[in-house]
Design a protein around this motif. Structure first.
Motif, mmCIF file in Angstrom:
data_model
loop_
_atom_site.group_PDB
_atom_site.id
_atom_site.type_symbol
_atom_site.label_atom_id
_atom_site.label_comp_id
_atom_site.label_asym_id
_atom_site.label_seq_id
_atom_site.Cartn_x
_atom_site.Cartn_y
_atom_site.Cartn_z
ATOM 1 N N SER A 289 0.636 -15.513 -3.202
ATOM 2 C CA SER A 289 1.611 -15.748 -4.274
ATOM 3 C C SER A 289 1.084 -16.803 -5.248
ATOM 4 C CB SER A 289 2.944 -16.199 -3.643
ATOM 5 O OG SER A 289 3.859 -16.507 -4.640
ATOM 6 N N ARG A 290 0.534 -17.893 -4.697
ATOM 7 C CA ARG A 290 0.014 -18.974 -5.564
ATOM 8 C C ARG A 290 -1.189 -18.489 -6.368
ATOM 9 N NH1 ARG A 290 0.911 -22.190 -1.126
ATOM 10 N NH2 ARG A 290 -1.237 -21.900 -0.459
ATOM 11 N N THR A 291 -2.056 -17.697 -5.742
ATOM 12 C CA THR A 291 -3.311 -17.301 -6.405
ATOM 13 C C THR A 291 -3.104 -16.169 -7.411
ATOM 14 O OG1 THR A 291 -4.428 -17.820 -4.338
ATOM 15 C CG2 THR A 291 -5.723 -16.645 -5.975
ATOM 16 N N PHE A 292 -2.333 -15.142 -7.021
ATOM 17 C CA PHE A 292 -2.236 -13.940 -7.866
ATOM 18 C C PHE A 292 -0.819 -13.713 -8.414
ATOM 19 C CE2 PHE A 292 -5.625 -12.997 -4.719
ATOM 20 C CZ PHE A 292 -6.686 -12.810 -5.588
ATOM 21 N N GLY A 293 0.176 -14.273 -7.733
ATOM 22 C CA GLY A 293 1.567 -14.096 -8.203
ATOM 23 C C GLY A 293 2.149 -12.739 -7.875
ATOM 24 N N ARG A 294 1.367 -11.879 -7.241
ATOM 25 C CA ARG A 294 1.893 -10.552 -6.890
ATOM 26 C C ARG A 294 0.971 -9.853 -5.889
ATOM 27 N NH1 ARG A 294 -1.232 -8.620 -11.457
ATOM 28 N NH2 ARG A 294 -2.149 -6.670 -10.732
ATOM 29 N N LEU A 295 1.479 -8.745 -5.337
ATOM 30 C CA LEU A 295 0.676 -7.908 -4.438
ATOM 31 C C LEU A 295 1.025 -6.453 -4.751
ATOM 32 C CD1 LEU A 295 -1.296 -7.951 -2.010
ATOM 33 C CD2 LEU A 295 0.700 -7.762 -0.527
ATOM 34 N N ASP A 296 0.002 -5.652 -5.053
ATOM 35 C CA ASP A 296 0.241 -4.247 -5.408
ATOM 36 C C ASP A 296 0.004 -3.301 -4.249
ATOM 37 O OD1 ASP A 296 0.657 -4.781 -8.312
ATOM 38 O OD2 ASP A 296 -1.392 -5.531 -8.103
ATOM 39 N N VAL A 297 -0.918 -3.674 -3.358
ATOM 40 C CA VAL A 297 -1.272 -2.786 -2.242
ATOM 41 C C VAL A 297 -1.407 -3.611 -0.968
ATOM 42 C CG1 VAL A 297 -2.936 -1.089 -1.370
ATOM 43 C CG2 VAL A 297 -2.605 -1.336 -3.833
ATOM 44 N N LEU A 298 -0.701 -3.174 0.058
ATOM 45 C CA LEU A 298 -0.809 -3.829 1.370
ATOM 46 C C LEU A 298 -1.379 -2.801 2.335
ATOM 47 C CD1 LEU A 298 -0.267 -5.881 3.604
ATOM 48 C CD2 LEU A 298 2.142 -5.215 3.567
ATOM 49 N N ILE A 299 -2.610 -3.020 2.785
ATOM 50 C CA ILE A 299 -3.248 -2.081 3.710
ATOM 51 C C ILE A 299 -3.210 -2.680 5.110
ATOM 52 C CG2 ILE A 299 -5.351 -0.792 4.281
ATOM 53 C CD1 ILE A 299 -5.914 -0.602 1.284
ATOM 54 N N SER B 218 4.294 -0.324 -6.089
ATOM 55 C CA SER B 218 3.376 -0.875 -5.078
ATOM 56 C C SER B 218 3.303 0.042 -3.859
ATOM 57 C CB SER B 218 3.847 -2.263 -4.633
ATOM 58 O OG SER B 218 3.865 -3.152 -5.722
ATOM 59 N N ARG B 219 2.249 -0.164 -3.055
ATOM 60 C CA ARG B 219 1.988 0.730 -1.913
ATOM 61 C C ARG B 219 1.791 -0.058 -0.635
ATOM 62 N NH1 ARG B 219 0.046 5.682 -3.670
ATOM 63 N NH2 ARG B 219 0.607 5.948 -5.831
ATOM 64 N N VAL B 220 2.276 0.544 0.458
ATOM 65 C CA VAL B 220 1.920 0.063 1.795
ATOM 66 C C VAL B 220 1.194 1.217 2.473
ATOM 67 C CG1 VAL B 220 2.778 -0.735 4.039
ATOM 68 C CG2 VAL B 220 3.974 -1.425 1.938
ATOM 69 N N VAL B 221 0.034 0.938 3.064
ATOM 70 C CA VAL B 221 -0.725 1.965 3.785
ATOM 71 C C VAL B 221 -0.895 1.501 5.230
ATOM 72 C CG1 VAL B 221 -2.846 3.332 3.888
ATOM 73 C CG2 VAL B 221 -2.011 2.502 1.660
ATOM 74 N N PHE B 222 -0.451 2.325 6.165
ATOM 75 C CA PHE B 222 -0.598 1.998 7.593
ATOM 76 C C PHE B 222 -1.751 2.811 8.155
ATOM 77 C CE2 PHE B 222 0.689 2.707 12.137
ATOM 78 C CZ PHE B 222 0.556 1.383 12.557
ATOM 79 N N VAL B 223 -2.722 2.106 8.746
ATOM 80 C CA VAL B 223 -3.920 2.761 9.300
ATOM 81 C C VAL B 223 -3.730 2.933 10.804
ATOM 82 C CG1 VAL B 223 -6.419 2.563 9.592
ATOM 83 C CG2 VAL B 223 -5.329 1.656 7.508
ATOM 84 N N THR B 224 -3.947 4.164 11.278
ATOM 85 C CA THR B 224 -3.763 4.397 12.711
ATOM 86 C C THR B 224 -4.759 5.440 13.219
ATOM 87 O OG1 THR B 224 -2.072 4.754 14.414
ATOM 88 C CG2 THR B 224 -1.934 6.158 12.454
ATOM 89 N N SER B 225 -4.676 5.673 14.518
ATOM 90 C CA SER B 225 -5.597 6.633 15.155
ATOM 91 C C SER B 225 -4.801 7.862 15.592
ATOM 92 C CB SER B 225 -6.247 5.989 16.377
ATOM 93 O OG SER B 225 -5.257 5.598 17.312
ATOM 94 N N HIS B 226 -5.482 8.984 15.728
ATOM 95 C CA HIS B 226 -4.796 10.185 16.224
ATOM 96 C C HIS B 226 -4.182 9.921 17.595
ATOM 97 C CE1 HIS B 226 -6.131 12.313 12.836
ATOM 98 N NE2 HIS B 226 -6.999 13.167 13.358
ATOM 99 N N GLN B 227 -4.914 9.152 18.423
ATOM 100 C CA GLN B 227 -4.404 8.908 19.780
ATOM 101 C C GLN B 227 -3.081 8.147 19.742
ATOM 102 O OE1 GLN B 227 -7.868 7.232 21.720
ATOM 103 N NE2 GLN B 227 -8.295 9.201 22.651
ATOM 104 N N SER B 228 -2.876 7.361 18.694
ATOM 105 C CA SER B 228 -1.613 6.632 18.531
ATOM 106 C C SER B 228 -0.583 7.498 17.804
ATOM 107 C CB SER B 228 -1.832 5.353 17.720
ATOM 108 O OG SER B 228 -2.880 4.591 18.263
ATOM 109 N N HIS B 229 -1.013 8.108 16.718
ATOM 110 C CA HIS B 229 -0.089 8.911 15.897
ATOM 111 C C HIS B 229 0.522 10.047 16.717
ATOM 112 C CE1 HIS B 229 1.495 10.700 12.213
ATOM 113 N NE2 HIS B 229 0.993 11.851 12.605
ATOM 114 N N PHE B 230 -0.305 10.652 17.583
ATOM 115 C CA PHE B 230 0.181 11.779 18.402
ATOM 116 C C PHE B 230 0.578 11.329 19.806
ATOM 117 C CE2 PHE B 230 -2.411 13.803 15.117
ATOM 118 C CZ PHE B 230 -1.532 14.780 14.672
#
Ligand SMILES: NC(=O)c1ccc[n+]([C@@H]2O[C@H](COP(=O)([O-])OP(=O)(O)OC[C@H]3O[C@@H](n4cnc5c(N)ncnc54)[C@H](OP(=O)(O)O)[C@@H]3O)[C@@H](O)[C@H]2O)c1
Length: 248
Positions: free
Chosen positions: A82-92, A131-143
């Motif tokens: 927040s101090r450095t950029f004042g915003r966040l567009d993408v959270l991976i 803005s976007r949130v992207v959740f990274v996962t594995s097939h073994q978890s997703h399924f």
């Protein structure tokens, strides 16, 4: 720094970006023109090296150490952004764990479910519509629950699936703010530490996956994560990488 129509000029936070898949995602979003926050837990020199690489290639990167399972630490990182950029567009949401030596039995759930949801909550005030949130996962978890999982990996698969479910429950609240969630699920990824360790301990588990075709590389997987942060898809959309047999 303004966000351009092609998505460049964004501020992106990549969690767990000190190595492996996260580091490659950070390099790619940096090369695409995003200012990148390279989050790490303890491997500071590696995160600094990733950030330096992004800057040498003409990008902008800021390494920030934060243990996501520690609320104060995660809050301090968001304050820093927040101090450095004042915003966040993408959270991976790439960071993941639970198999660390000495970790308590609740740790996987605290990191892979609770900390993911908490980080989204903390980040929301910085995220504007679009803005976007992207959740990274594995097939073994997703399924998880639909396909067998190696015993050792069970706590990870269960907690990452719980994390995905908890994030999906928040889709309506995120949409009210114009924020979309996408999920990227991959087969075992060639060249990662986890697959190299598994190959030593249980070679059949890895060769069994290779029988279905070449495993995706870190670069291939990371590039789909970057696509997922840009694509105009419905919130909740899942991108699959490799492991065609899981999908049939
Ligand atoms: N490896 C695969 O075959 C595979 C396949 C499909 C999907 N995925 C997914 O891809 C993602 C990355 O996997 P990977 O294999 O590249 O992981 P990895 O090599 O184990 O790296 C994990 C990263 O997360 C960070 N991290 C761990 N605990 C953390 C915490 N409490 N707070 C903040 N950061 C933390 C680590 O930081 P430090 O280094 O500083 O500790 C590291 O940068 C995961 O979500 C995983 O489920 C992996």
């Amino acid at each position: 720094m303004a966000v351009n129509q092609d998505g460049s000029g964004r501020v992106s936070l990549v969690t767990g970006a000190s190595r492996g898949i996260g580091a490659e995602i950070a390099r790619l979003v940096g090369a695409a023109g995003d200012a990148v926050v390279v989050n790490y837990r303890e491997k500071r020199p590696r995160a600094i090296a990733v950030a330096a690489e992004i800057e040498r290639a003409g990008g902008r990167a800021l390494p920030i150490g934060a243990d996501l399972s520690d609320d104060k630490s995660a809050s301090a990182m968001i304050d820093d952004i927040s101090r450095t950029f004042g915003r966040l567009d993408v959270l991976i949401l790439n960071a993941s764990g639970g198999l660390e030596r000495g970790a308590d039995p609740d740790y996987a759930m605290r990191l892979n479910r609770d900390a993911q949801v908490r980080l989204v909550e903390l980040a929301i005030p910085l995220m504007k519509p679009g803005s976007r949130v992207v959740f990274v996962t594995s097939h073994q978890s997703h399924f998880y629950g639909q396909k067998p999982v190696p015993e050792d990996y069970e706590p990870i698969a269960q907690s990452k699936r719980a994390g995905e479910d908890a994030l999906r429950e928040r889709i309506p609240e995120l949409l009210e703010r114009g924020i979309t969630l996408t999920v990227v699920s991959g087969d075992m990824i060639d060249g990662t530490i986890i697959v190299r360790l598994l190959e030593r301990r249980d070679p059949d588990a890895v060769s069994g996956r290779r029988e279905h075709g070449a495993l995706p590389t870190i670069e291939e997987f990371a590039s789909v994560v970057v696509d997922a942060s840009l694509a105009q898809v419905e919130s909740g959309h899942t991108f699959y990488v490799g492991g065609e047999d899981y999908l049939s």
